[in-house]
Scaffold this motif. Structure first.
Motif, PDB file in Angstrom:
ATOM      1  N   GLN A  49      39.510  34.379  44.698  1.00 19.22           N
ATOM      2  CA  GLN A  49      40.961  34.997  43.378  1.00 19.22           C
ATOM      3  C   GLN A  49      41.993  35.680  43.431  1.00 19.22           C
ATOM      4  O   GLN A  49      43.289  35.215  42.262  1.00 19.22           O
ATOM      5  CB  GLN A  49      40.086  36.127  43.039  1.00 19.22           C
ATOM      6  CG  GLN A  49      38.514  35.674  42.928  1.00 19.22           C
ATOM      7  CD  GLN A  49      38.372  34.752  41.948  1.00 19.22           C
ATOM      8  OE1 GLN A  49      38.701  35.015  40.530  1.00 19.22           O
ATOM      9  NE2 GLN A  49      36.889  34.143  41.466  1.00 19.22           N
ATOM     10  N   LEU A  52      44.610  32.539  42.791  1.00 26.09           N
ATOM     11  CA  LEU A  52      44.633  32.219  41.560  1.00 26.09           C
ATOM     12  C   LEU A  52      45.374  32.699  40.249  1.00 26.09           C
ATOM     13  O   LEU A  52      46.209  32.581  40.329  1.00 26.09           O
ATOM     14  CB  LEU A  52      43.496  32.715  41.025  1.00 26.09           C
ATOM     15  CG  LEU A  52      41.906  31.089  41.263  1.00 26.09           C
ATOM     16  CD1 LEU A  52      40.497  31.505  40.309  1.00 26.09           C
ATOM     17  CD2 LEU A  52      42.628  29.767  40.763  1.00 26.09           C
ATOM     18  N   SER A  70      43.441  30.218  36.577  1.00 23.96           N
ATOM     19  CA  SER A  70      42.495  31.480  35.915  1.00 23.96           C
ATOM     20  C   SER A  70      41.907  31.763  34.634  1.00 23.96           C
ATOM     21  O   SER A  70      40.869  32.328  34.255  1.00 23.96           O
ATOM     22  CB  SER A  70      42.925  32.912  36.663  1.00 23.96           C
ATOM     23  OG  SER A  70      43.742  33.229  35.749  1.00 23.96           O
ATOM     24  N   GLU A  73      39.068  29.233  33.203  1.00 23.29           N
ATOM     25  CA  GLU A  73      37.951  30.229  33.973  1.00 23.29           C
ATOM     26  C   GLU A  73      37.583  30.741  33.413  1.00 23.29           C
ATOM     27  O   GLU A  73      36.587  31.177  33.223  1.00 23.29           O
ATOM     28  CB  GLU A  73      37.865  30.684  35.818  1.00 23.29           C
ATOM     29  CG  GLU A  73      36.728  31.121  36.496  1.00 23.29           C
ATOM     30  CD  GLU A  73      37.407  31.720  38.293  1.00 23.29           C
ATOM     31  OE1 GLU A  73      36.628  31.985  38.300  1.00 23.29           O
ATOM     32  OE2 GLU A  73      37.802  30.965  38.691  1.00 23.29           O
ATOM     33  N   THR A  74      37.984  32.276  32.670  1.00 22.88           N
ATOM     34  CA  THR A  74      38.065  32.876  31.618  1.00 22.88           C
ATOM     35  C   THR A  74      37.367  32.428  30.304  1.00 22.88           C
ATOM     36  O   THR A  74      36.470  33.070  30.426  1.00 22.88           O
ATOM     37  CB  THR A  74      38.943  34.238  31.759  1.00 22.88           C
ATOM     38  OG1 THR A  74      39.815  34.534  32.827  1.00 22.88           O
ATOM     39  CG2 THR A  74      38.642  34.806  30.808  1.00 22.88           C
TER      40      THR A  74
END
Length: 326
Positions: A49, A52, A70, A73-74
């Motif tokens: 994480q 990212l 990210s 991904e969110t």
């Protein structure tokens, strides 16, 4: 996959060479932070994480409006979470209706799942290709089932649900503080199709009682109920200052910890510097501040890491969390 994890005295750290776009701004060759865990698996998950987020900051330093990994991904998480919850409610209502049949409910889900599987694979112009037909037949589909997939796809188009409405995609992009450029809209569309496929694939959750949230739930409840009461700390003794004590040699400096919220100050300083150099416009500055806020929220609220370690003596930018590994 590179995790950039190393271990020091049983505690894992994340350390990575500074991306080229940030090296000039930070004035250092490496970034490092304590992951505050002794578990290797947890450290690798956290490091993924953090990688990212470091990529996000590097992207912003380059002044591009492209969605980061990210951010994508969110958006995906938001689509899946929203539609899993919606489908759960539909299933709850269906199971209370007279004559409910779980097997039929599962079968009814399959055309919708395959429709979004095709959209995820081919985009908004998806059709049932010969290879798709072969895969469906291998999964036990009849010709009537395949025709149901075609009808479902046609229904989505007739109701202006494919392509997804512009407002829906724009809200997804603005929800991660990005600009609705043509490329970002295309990425959001693909992410929406992917999220719908993932949500529809959870048929066993809805009609088979396979709730992943239930795993270990009773154990956690019982452990929480039987936790011993926390010991009450004794009142602090008054501090007595003695002026006649002999001077003591100062202990060597030890690593200091900085509240993670100070990372926002670092992002603000980077934004101001790039604005002064005419490298960033107002939009890019907003994206930088947003990425910093997402980083702090993730580390503090999700991973429970309230602070990051820095070395002593302080180096340039030492008032912030990232630091050069000596």
């Amino acid at each position: 996959m590179a995790f950039h994890v190393l271990r020091r005295q049983a505690v894992y750290y994340w350390r990575r060479r500074t991306p080229r776009a940030l090296a000039k701004l930070l004035g250092r060759q490496h970034l490092s932070m304590s992951l505050q865990t002794t578990n290797r698996a947890a450290a690798r998950r956290l490091a993924t994480q953090v990688n990212l987020f470091s990529d996000d900051v590097a992207m912003l330093a380059g002044g591009t409006d492209q969605l980061s990994r990210s951010q994508i991904e969110t958006m995906l998480h938001a689509v899946v979470e929203k539609h899993v919850a919606k489908l759960d409610l539909v299933a709850f209502a269906a199971k209370n209706a007279p004559g409910f049949n779980a097997d039929k409910a599962r079968a009814d889900d399959r055309p919708a799942l395959w429709t979004y599987t095709l959209l995820d694979a081919q985009g908004q112009g998806a059709v049932v290709r010969p290879e798709d037909r072969d895969r469906m037949i291998a999964e036990g589909f009849s010709e009537a089932d395949i025709e149901a997939v075609k009808r479902h796809l046609a229904m989505l188009r007739a109701n202006d649900m494919v392509p997804t409405k512009y407002l829906v995609l724009r809200q997804m992009i603005e929800g991660v503080q990005a600009a609705p450029t043509a490329m970002n809209m295309d990425v959001a569309q693909g992410t929406y199709f992917r999220g719908m496929r993932l949500a529809l694939a959870q048929s066993e959750r809805r009609y088979g009682g396979m709730w992943i949230e239930d795993e270990g739930l009773v154990e956690r409840l019982l452990l929480a109920k039987n936790d011993p009461p926390k010991a009450t700390l004794p009142a602090a003794s008054p501090i007595v200052v003695r002026t006649d004590d002999a001077p003591r040699h100062e202990a060597p400096p030890v690593p200091q910890f900085i509240p993670l919220a100070d990372f926002l100050q670092f992002a603000e300083r980077v934004a101001q510097q790039n604005a002064a150099d005419d490298h960033w416009n107002e939009k890019t500055q907003r994206q930088a501040r947003s990425s910093a806020a997402l980083f702090v929220k993730f580390m503090v609220q999700d991973q429970r890491i309230p602070q990051i370690v820095r070395g002593v003596p302080p180096a340039p930018y030492s008032d912030y969390h990232v630091h050069q590994q000596k």
